[in-house]
Motif scaffolding. Sequence first.
Motif, PDB file in Angstrom:
ATOM      1  N   TYR A   1      28.683  39.983  54.196  1.00 61.38           N
ATOM      2  CA  TYR A   1      29.501  40.469  55.300  1.00 61.38           C
ATOM      3  C   TYR A   1      29.595  41.992  55.223  1.00 61.38           C
ATOM      4  O   TYR A   1      29.114  42.693  56.082  1.00 61.38           O
ATOM      5  N   LYS A   2      30.232  42.503  54.145  1.00 59.22           N
ATOM      6  CA  LYS A   2      30.245  43.960  53.941  1.00 59.22           C
ATOM      7  C   LYS A   2      29.410  44.294  52.707  1.00 59.22           C
ATOM      8  O   LYS A   2      28.648  45.237  52.698  1.00 59.22           O
ATOM      9  N   THR A   3      29.557  43.502  51.651  1.00 59.23           N
ATOM     10  CA  THR A   3      28.624  43.585  50.525  1.00 59.23           C
ATOM     11  C   THR A   3      27.366  42.838  50.942  1.00 59.23           C
ATOM     12  O   THR A   3      27.423  41.642  51.210  1.00 59.23           O
ATOM     13  N   ILE A   4      26.258  43.552  51.053  1.00 62.25           N
ATOM     14  CA  ILE A   4      25.049  42.921  51.571  1.00 62.25           C
ATOM     15  C   ILE A   4      24.138  42.522  50.428  1.00 62.25           C
ATOM     16  O   ILE A   4      23.832  43.320  49.536  1.00 62.25           O
TER      17      ILE A   4
ATOM     18  N   SER B   1      28.959  32.202  48.982  1.00 64.79           N
ATOM     19  CA  SER B   1      30.392  32.053  48.732  1.00 64.79           C
ATOM     20  C   SER B   1      31.094  33.417  48.789  1.00 64.79           C
ATOM     21  O   SER B   1      32.175  33.549  49.370  1.00 64.79           O
ATOM     22  N   ILE B   2      30.449  34.441  48.242  1.00 65.64           N
ATOM     23  CA  ILE B   2      31.023  35.789  48.297  1.00 65.64           C
ATOM     24  C   ILE B   2      31.040  36.296  49.736  1.00 65.64           C
ATOM     25  O   ILE B   2      32.033  36.865  50.208  1.00 65.64           O
TER      26      ILE B   2
ATOM     27  N   LYS C   1      44.761  41.520  52.089  1.00 69.18           N
ATOM     28  CA  LYS C   1      43.739  40.713  51.389  1.00 69.18           C
ATOM     29  C   LYS C   1      42.351  41.188  51.815  1.00 69.18           C
ATOM     30  O   LYS C   1      41.443  41.308  50.995  1.00 69.18           O
ATOM     31  N   GLU C   2      42.215  41.478  53.091  1.00 69.71           N
ATOM     32  CA  GLU C   2      40.910  41.958  53.597  1.00 69.71           C
ATOM     33  C   GLU C   2      40.506  43.229  52.859  1.00 69.71           C
ATOM     34  O   GLU C   2      39.403  43.333  52.322  1.00 69.71           O
ATOM     35  N   ALA C   3      41.398  44.170  52.772  1.00 71.21           N
ATOM     36  CA  ALA C   3      41.071  45.456  52.131  1.00 71.21           C
ATOM     37  C   ALA C   3      40.707  45.262  50.665  1.00 71.21           C
ATOM     38  O   ALA C   3      39.802  45.899  50.133  1.00 71.21           O
ATOM     39  N   ALA C   4      41.371  44.318  50.023  1.00 66.63           N
ATOM     40  CA  ALA C   4      41.111  44.107  48.583  1.00 66.63           C
ATOM     41  C   ALA C   4      39.839  43.308  48.344  1.00 66.63           C
ATOM     42  O   ALA C   4      39.261  43.336  47.259  1.00 66.63           O
ATOM     43  N   THR C   5      39.406  42.578  49.365  1.00 66.32           N
ATOM     44  CA  THR C   5      38.252  41.673  49.186  1.00 66.32           C
ATOM     45  C   THR C   5      36.919  42.337  49.496  1.00 66.32           C
ATOM     46  O   THR C   5      35.934  42.123  48.805  1.00 66.32           O
ATOM     47  N   LEU C   6      36.883  43.129  50.546  1.00 65.34           N
ATOM     48  CA  LEU C   6      35.608  43.713  50.993  1.00 65.34           C
ATOM     49  C   LEU C   6      35.037  44.646  49.929  1.00 65.34           C
ATOM     50  O   LEU C   6      35.732  45.517  49.413  1.00 65.34           O
ATOM     51  N   MET C   7      33.767  44.428  49.581  1.00 65.18           N
ATOM     52  CA  MET C   7      33.056  45.273  48.599  1.00 65.18           C
ATOM     53  C   MET C   7      33.786  45.325  47.264  1.00 65.18           C
ATOM     54  O   MET C   7      33.794  46.360  46.585  1.00 65.18           O
ATOM     55  N   ALA C   8      34.393  44.219  46.866  1.00 70.32           N
ATOM     56  CA  ALA C   8      35.032  44.172  45.544  1.00 70.32           C
ATOM     57  C   ALA C   8      33.959  44.432  44.481  1.00 70.32           C
ATOM     58  O   ALA C   8      32.797  44.031  44.657  1.00 70.32           O
ATOM     59  N   PRO C   9      34.292  45.110  43.373  1.00 71.89           N
ATOM     60  CA  PRO C   9      33.287  45.428  42.347  1.00 71.89           C
ATOM     61  C   PRO C   9      32.475  44.206  41.903  1.00 71.89           C
ATOM     62  O   PRO C   9      31.256  44.288  41.749  1.00 71.89           O
ATOM     63  N   ALA C  10      33.132  43.072  41.768  1.00 75.13           N
ATOM     64  CA  ALA C  10      32.413  41.859  41.323  1.00 75.13           C
ATOM     65  C   ALA C  10      31.375  41.450  42.360  1.00 75.13           C
ATOM     66  O   ALA C  10      30.299  40.938  42.020  1.00 75.13           O
ATOM     67  N   HIS C  11      31.689  41.698  43.625  1.00 75.34           N
ATOM     68  CA  HIS C  11      30.726  41.350  44.687  1.00 75.34           C
ATOM     69  C   HIS C  11      29.500  42.266  44.588  1.00 75.34           C
ATOM     70  O   HIS C  11      28.366  41.827  44.732  1.00 75.34           O
TER      71      HIS C  11
END
Length: 754
Positions: A126-129, A150-151, A379-389
């Motif tokens: 989605y944002k992490t490609i 899943s990510i 939650k959106e801000a914390a989820t998008l491009m999270a380091p683990a992703h």
Amino acid sequence: MKRTILPLLCLLAIFFIPSNAAAQTDYTYKNKSLPIETRVQDLLGRMTLEEKAGQLNQLSGGVLTGPQAANDPGQKDKLVQLRAGKVGSLLNVLGAQQTCAVQKIAVEESRLGIPLLFAYDVIHGYKTIFPIPLAEACTWEPAMAEKAASIAAKEASSAGLHWTFAPMMDLTRDPRWGRVMEGSGEDPLINSVFAAARVRGFQGNFDNQHLLACVKHFGGAYGASEAGKEYNTVDVSRYAFWNTYAPPYKAAVDAGAATLMNGFNIFDGIPSSSNKFLVTDVLKNRWGFKGFLVSDWASFREIITHGQAEDRAEAAMKAILAGSEMDMESRVIIENLPQLVKDGKVPLSMVDAAVSKILYWKFKLGLFDDPYSYCDEKKEAATLMAPAHLDAARDAARKSMVLLKNDNKTLPFSKSAKNVLVAGLFADSQDDALDFWCAQGQAKDVVTYRKGIANLLPKASISYAQGYEANGKTTAKLLADVNKKAGSADVIVAVIGITGKLAGEARSLADLSPAPGQMEMLRTLKATGKPFVVVVHASRPMVLTEVEKLAPAILNAWIGGTRMGDGAADILFGDYNPSAKTVISFPVAVGQIPVYYNAYNTGRPHRDGDEGPDDFWVSRYRDIPGSPLYPFGFGLSYTSFEYGEIAVKSIGTQTEPKYEASISVKNTGNREGEEIVQFYLRDPVASYVRPVKELKAFDKVSLKSGESKTVKFTVDKDMLSYFDENGNKVLEPGKFEFFVGGNSRDVKKAEVRW
Ligand code: GLC
């Protein structure tokens, strides 16, 4: 007497109806303690014909609230339709804030308050490609694809989305087709295992961190578009449908896909959207699919353009009568369905059946109980491009890149290299990095090849030479710059390929060779005598025949997503030993397409190297070889592997064949590595001709230097069977050939007779 008593009794009765019965009667569909089916039927019974048609109407929303939309009549009209209960789903409405604002209108300002399904093309992130699906399949690790999906779902659902239009499972053998990047290559088994993995990854357990999957584009072999030309005619046999193109869709349905999408193309002369054989006979009746279908963009209206309907009303009628359901963006359903029902041309039962399934999934996702559970901006801000992703994206990138050539162990380069030249426009162009289906992935977030090498070698001097222009041409000045900088470089990484802007839908290409300026740059580097590697940045197999003659080493990087540069650097400088194997053949020339491993033998087969006196009247070209440059299943490692002989033992019976095929695999190199051991078979004599090879199983094994492993494959009757042209499974006695190897060409062979 009776006249006076009866009304009185009715009046009294009202006061004695238990309160919850009154509540249930009035709001059964809102009563979350009741079974979903009960709630669906209650709501259905309250809906007008127009509201039912509304649930089958999907519009592309874009920005619908705020000043920008307020001054746009088109956007304002969509809100009018929303409030009138004439829209069941929106695509391309994004973000927790925007989806929440629009959901509020649907739920609080329409008569029945039916929540919307928000959908989007979340194809490979989605944002992490992540790497394009074709590249992901080259890992031969379905679990990795499941994790990536899943990510992607976690990020997209945090942005208010409920539904993705993925996975795309159109098997194809034609790299001219721009959408080859969205699929999983030329093999039915690979496509099937990745279809199931992606459905599982996207859908999870249907909580609000997952998405409904939408397997596309059912079912008419869109990937077989003639000449690889986008949206072109498809004309394949039922035999090919059942054995080649249908299995991935079936695997997705069996994995529990909630939805499917109609294709654009015709199948058996009938558009996929109005094709009863595909949608009702196969999908619903034979496969038992219980989810719902959405059309592709305006594909219901295109039934007219194809020439199978006179007008919009007839197009709507033919789509619904074939069993198709939701209408993406053509509006023929919302405009015509109520009248078609009133005129008796479409049974109300078909409309109710379709609407029920859409309502079912809205209840299943909990949208009636908490329509705003996907609207958490924090939650959106914390989820998008999270380091683990991002870490997962890097791992996926390096696992997907295929090492095609590595003469004299050119690679891996030493990490102690002091001067590294990175050459080629695509080596450092974020603008050319991502593909058309990169969702909300931003070019500015992409780690380019140059950046990835700099990240890995912080002490090295990384120089850059553009080498060629965006138009593929070069200049003397650019070449002089390459030459000059090569002189002082210890190692050289040259990046060629095709811009990501030409990857995806409506991006078919008739020429897959590197641009002239790119070849000029490679020839300049060759002339320096320095060791160099060619990194190929492309969303499809290119024609690398001339590159192969020049380059000591070739790494096919595909389009590796946000962390592509890190992934490539990990391979180039030895932090990761490449393990990927291509799932699609690399042609020696465009004229050789389609070239694929699981072909039929023909009556006059030709094998390269068979050049003998009687090798004229055979199936071959006069000007190019018959084999691809790199075959299906091919990919090199920094170590080497040796295969023993296949041992086969029967573990079946007279009535049910079953075998165990085993083979030892040894790591004969000096470093640990992973090998994808592939098991193929052939049924050389059957009632229908069968391919010369079919992949039936594979096992990705990790071996230390010097280590051996015995890899075992269980061969069951399903693997030995095939479909006839009516889709009936056929198992016939006789000889079977087994093959095992590290690609589809270099294999060991054994035979059995059942
Ligand atoms: C496009 C594609 C389809 C996509 C849809 C919505 O035309 O064919 O795969 O999901 O429209 O964007």
